[in-house]
Structure formats: C-alpha cells, structure tokens
Scaffold this active site. Sequence first.
Site: not given
Ligand SMILES: *Cc1c(COP(=O)(O)O)cnc(C)c1O
Length: 361
Positions: A36, A134
């Site tokens: 993402k 969260r």
């Molecule tokens: C965005 C996200 C990640 C990845 O996070 P980074 O800090 O970019 O590695 C992993 N798990 C969830 C649930 C996320 O929303």
Amino acid sequence: MYPRLNIDIEKLRSNLDGVAKITKEQGGCSLMIVTKGLCAEPAMTDMVIGHPAVDFLADSRIKNIRTYAGKARSAGKQTLLLRLPMECEIQEVIQYADISFNSEPETIKLLSQEATKQGRTHKVVLMIDLGDLREGIFFKNEEDIYNTAELIHGLDNLELYGIAVNLTCYGAIIPKNDNLSQLAQWAENIEQKLGITLQMVSGGNSSSIYLIGKGELPEKINNLRLGEAFLLGNDTAYGSKLPGTTDDALILEAQIVELKEKPSLPIGEVGVDAFGQKPYYEDRGIIKRAIIAIGQQDTDPGSMEPLDEQMDILGASSDHMILDVSKCTKAYKVGDVVSFKVGYGGMLKTATSPYVEKVIK
Ligand SMILES: *Cc1c(COP(=O)(O)O)cnc(C)c1O
C-alpha cells in the site's frame, strides 16, 4: 513531466533481499510484503511477485490487491487484505484475497456465506489488540477471543488460518518480547482449546523487525508484514536503518517556478494559512526563496528531505512549496529540478497523487 517520483526497482529488490535475510534467515518467519505504501505500483508488485523469498502480498485496500491477485496466485503467492473488510466489499474480498484479517463476527459470517456461494475456502486471521487500540479483540476479553476463534473454525468454507497483532500505528506502542509473548500465548491457547494448528502467528509490521536482531522475537511468532522496512529501509520502532537496505530507492523531483529574494516574515496582520492553521515564522532576514510546483495536494512537506543538505523546506500550500535556498552552494535558477528523499507520509501521498508522474528506473 514534474513533479515525478522516481522508483528504482533494483534498489527495491536489494531492500527486499535485505529484509528477507533478516526476517526469513535470521528470524525464521514467513515474509509478507505490504504494497500500500506505493499504491501497489505494478512495476514494484511484479518484482515482489517474482522474488523467491516472498510468501504473501498484502494491502489494506482490495482495489490494490485486485490489480495483482491473478499474477500473485499464478506465482504461488497468497494475497491478504489487511484492513478489516467492509460489508460492501465482501464479494471482492472472497474473489481476490486468499486471506483476510478480521475481528467482527457479523463480517466473518458474511465471508462464510460468500465463500460458500463462490465455492472457495477463505482463510481468516483473527486480530488481537495488545494495547495499540486500533483493530482487534482486546487481549483481556478472553471469552470474546475464544468465541470468535471457535466461530471461524466452525463456519463453512472458512479456515482459521492464524492470529495477528498490529502495533505502532494508532497508539504508537512498540513491540517487545513481553507483549508479543502474549500473542504467542494466545496462539497456544487457541490451538489447545480447538485442537488445531494455526498456520500463521503474525507479530506485526516494520516496527517488529528490530526484535530479530536482538534475538527477542518470541519463537512462536512465524510471520512479519513489511511495508516501510522494504520500501524505505526503516525499522519503525526506533527509526534506525536496517542493514542491507537503502533509503533512496524513491526520489521525488519537482521544478522551480519562482526564485526571488524576499523577507522571511510575512507582512501585515497574521490570520490563518490555507489550511486554517495559525502559522509560525522564523525571522531569517531577507532570504532567497524558491517556489517549486508541488504542494500539500501531492505530498506531505514534513515527510521530505532535500538531497541538497543546504536547502530548507519552509512550508507549502495546496500547490506551492517554498524553499529557503539562501545557503545553497549551487546557484539555482527557474526551471531547475530539486530532489528529495521521502518518508512514509511523503511516499504515500506522492504515490497516490495523479499529479505526480511515476517513473520506473
Ligand atoms: C500498513 C500495515 C502493515 C505494514 O506496515 P509498515 O509499517 O509499512 O510495515 C502491516 N500490517 C497492517 C495491519 C497494516 O495496516
């Protein structure tokens, strides 16, 4: 055209080699790459799909997963939806995601119905909240965790694939051996209670990778989900650079449209800026100010670092960013292109903005 985001695929590949070495070889975990941050840029996802160390590709948006699900599956990689599914997207979740993160019984039941309808088996990972506040079932609500695990296990066309935690996102809570050990304990409790083996115990995002180097990742944790660590080379718990990675695989470029000497303090009564904020200005006397054609609509000014270390970012409105180039050795002129490294926010916004050209190197 400018502004543009230069994406160096070979540098991203070597970042991926670097995080794979830590996560898989040293940490004994499976590797989930999160797409993402770069808005699932196809040149990036193609490289990730072709990389032998990657087991899963994940995104928080089904629209992104949809663009690469077919290719990923053909290459033997599973796709995973990170954000809890919306009720309106259940059909696409079953169609394009092999696995999804969940915490709500109502949604889980809908996934079962839709999976049955489509004749697929969908894998569900139950989210446990260890205090970041969260998503996930709060870790102290034991009954709730057992009941939801049992529900998933019992429903048609669903497989309880594992459990996961997310940290350092809302509450900024740092993963440690003690909180991740609680996740490991929950995995064992659920396995015992239901008489099953969980395939995935996912111990977090780029803020968990530092625990491997310290030898503090609990043994039962067998997966990490990495976005920023792979894209920008960051350990996001303490902000250190990960060995074997670089932070310049992504370079943002913008063009100077005005260059003039003016005071550093605005003149007249100060109200609020373009975003309703009361600004603060430092008095630097008369300075050489460059305006570049990029703004808050395209990027996050607080998440950019000029490659010219003598340059300062003063601020930005929607479409204009103001730089102080007074101390720069280089004699800038109108039409020159200036370059920046980006942080997470800058990367996310530039990758998403249709006004920023993406150039693959
Ligand atoms: C965005 C996200 C990640 C990845 O996070 P980074 O800090 O970019 O590695 C992993 N798990 C969830 C649930 C996320 O929303």
